[in-house]
Write an enzyme that holds these catalytic residues in place. Structure first.
Site, PDB file in Angstrom:
ATOM      1  N   ARG A 248       0.848  -1.187   0.000  1.00 14.61           N
ATOM      2  CA  ARG A 248       0.000   0.000   0.000  1.00 14.61           C
ATOM      3  C   ARG A 248       0.886   1.239   0.000  1.00 14.61           C
ATOM      4  NH1 ARG A 248      -3.407  -2.599  -1.722  1.00 14.61           N
ATOM      5  NH2 ARG A 248      -5.552  -2.956  -1.003  1.00 14.61           N
ATOM      6  N   GLU A 277      -3.571   7.616  -5.816  1.00 15.24           N
ATOM      7  CA  GLU A 277      -3.773   6.833  -7.037  1.00 15.24           C
ATOM      8  C   GLU A 277      -5.107   7.114  -7.719  1.00 15.24           C
ATOM      9  OE1 GLU A 277      -1.151   2.884  -5.809  1.00 15.24           O
ATOM     10  OE2 GLU A 277      -3.326   2.699  -6.047  1.00 15.24           O
ATOM     11  N   HIS A 297       0.253  -0.174 -10.046  1.00 16.05           N
ATOM     12  CA  HIS A 297      -0.572  -0.976  -9.138  1.00 16.05           C
ATOM     13  C   HIS A 297      -1.134  -2.204  -9.865  1.00 16.05           C
ATOM     14  CE1 HIS A 297      -3.163  -0.696  -5.267  1.00 16.05           C
ATOM     15  NE2 HIS A 297      -2.964  -1.956  -5.609  1.00 16.05           N
TER      16      HIS A 297
END
Length: 341
Positions: A248, A277, A297
């Site tokens: 994370r 993000e 990601h």
């Protein structure tokens, strides 16, 4: 047949035919937030099931829901959900569990290997030209450009530190040890003997910072782990150290990381996640640093894991709508609230 309503928000897949077909057979109306452009805060008010990937489901929204039975998250992490509020309201919260453990392990290992072997540095240097300027001397052959990445440690001489020793951390440990890495690990929630069983050496957090040539982060985002790695931590690491994060983004203090990289407190970073993000900023200073690898990601992704993700969340929603306790329940204390212990 009783009529239900399911509200679905999805970011990494685009066709809800599987969900519409299965839920439709149960008499469930499916509202696709992405396709319809609907406001999730309005649609969730009378929803029986809410299935989300990146949307934040906060206390105010949860308390506005009149009949919601489940909030199912298309991810392993669920820090975008106010779990406490959901429990107070008697709502199940579920996640996708270990659906992508192998993929994340492999992606982290790829980032580690690319960083240790300086693959991106070499590739960028070769493709961008100006070799003699970069090298500071005439280039007689391709072999001369090796010096742009000197020094590079051999894998057997490299200590990999793993922060977080759950399924992903343990899997990475096994794979890294097969390649030849020496592995140390820190996880305050895992007994030392379990770490030793995997062939890694348990260490304190301070030792992890000081002894690791590479640190790979595999912990959930909690109040305890938020900005766990900041400037003071970077200063304690080796100046040749590499930081890898496929967990994370907010576990790292990005501003502090940029400062540490620019000042040479650590050598490099390889990141699959960022603090911001949704959406990311194109002006993120990390994107401008040559000693940083960034991927979007995507560590979780493969065709296999994507289908497994959807299958699990769909099954959990159907279980809750049938009156069953769903799989991968993350707020088990809600069972007492519902009198179903």
């Amino acid at each position: 047949m009783q009529k239900f309503k399911a509200v679905i928000e999805h970011a990494t897949f685009y066709d809800l035919s599987m969900e519409r077909d299965a839920l439709g057979k149960m008499g469930v109306e499916v509202v696709d937030i992405v396709e319809s452009g609907a406001d999730i805060r309005k649609e969730a008010v009378d929803a029986d099931a809410v299935m989300v990937e990146t949307e934040t489901i906060d206390r105010d929204l949860i308390y506005s829901m009149k009949k919601c039975k489940i909030i199912a998250v298309y991810a392993t992490g669920y820090d975008n959900i106010d779990v406490k509020a959901a429990t107070e309201r008697g709502i199940f919260v579920t996640n996708a569990g270990n659906y992508c453990s192998e993929e994340v392990q492999d992606h982290a290992l790829a980032l580690i290997m690319a960083s240790v072997r300086k693959l991106f540095l070499y590739s960028q240097a070769l493709k961008s030209g100006n070799w003699e300027k970069k090298l500071g001397r005439p280039v007689r052959s391709l072999l001369d450009l090796k010096d742009l990445g000197v020094p590079i440690k051999g894998i057997p001489d490299t200590v990999l530190g793993i922060f977080g020793f759950g399924r992903i951390g343990r899997g990475l440990c096994r794979k890294a040890r097969c390649i030849g890495f020496k592995v140390i690990a820190h996880d305050p929630l895992v007994p030392p003997e379990e770490i030793l069983k995997e062939g890694a050496t348990p260490v304190s957090f301070e030792e992890l910072l000081e002894k690791s040539d590479v640190i790979s982060i595999h912990a959930p985002l909690t109040e305890e782990t938020r900005h766990k790695f900041s400037y003071n931590e970077f200063k304690k690491m080796k100046k040749t150290a590499i930081l890898v994060n496929a967990s994370r983004g907010a576990i790292l203090d990005e501003a502090a990381l940029v400062k540490a990289l620019k000042e040479g407190e650590i050598q490099a970073a390889a990141l699959d996640v960022l603090e911001e993000e949704n959406p990311p900023s194109e002006d993120n200073p990390l994107f401008k640093l040559d000693n940083v690898i960034v991927t979007p990601h995507c560590a979780f992704y493969s065709e296999r894991s994507q289908m497994e993700l959807r299958r699990r969340i769909l099954n959990q929603a159907m279980q809750a709508l049938r009156g069953e306790v769903p799989d991968n329940l993350v707020n088990r204390e809600v069972l007492a609230k519902l009198g179903r212990e």
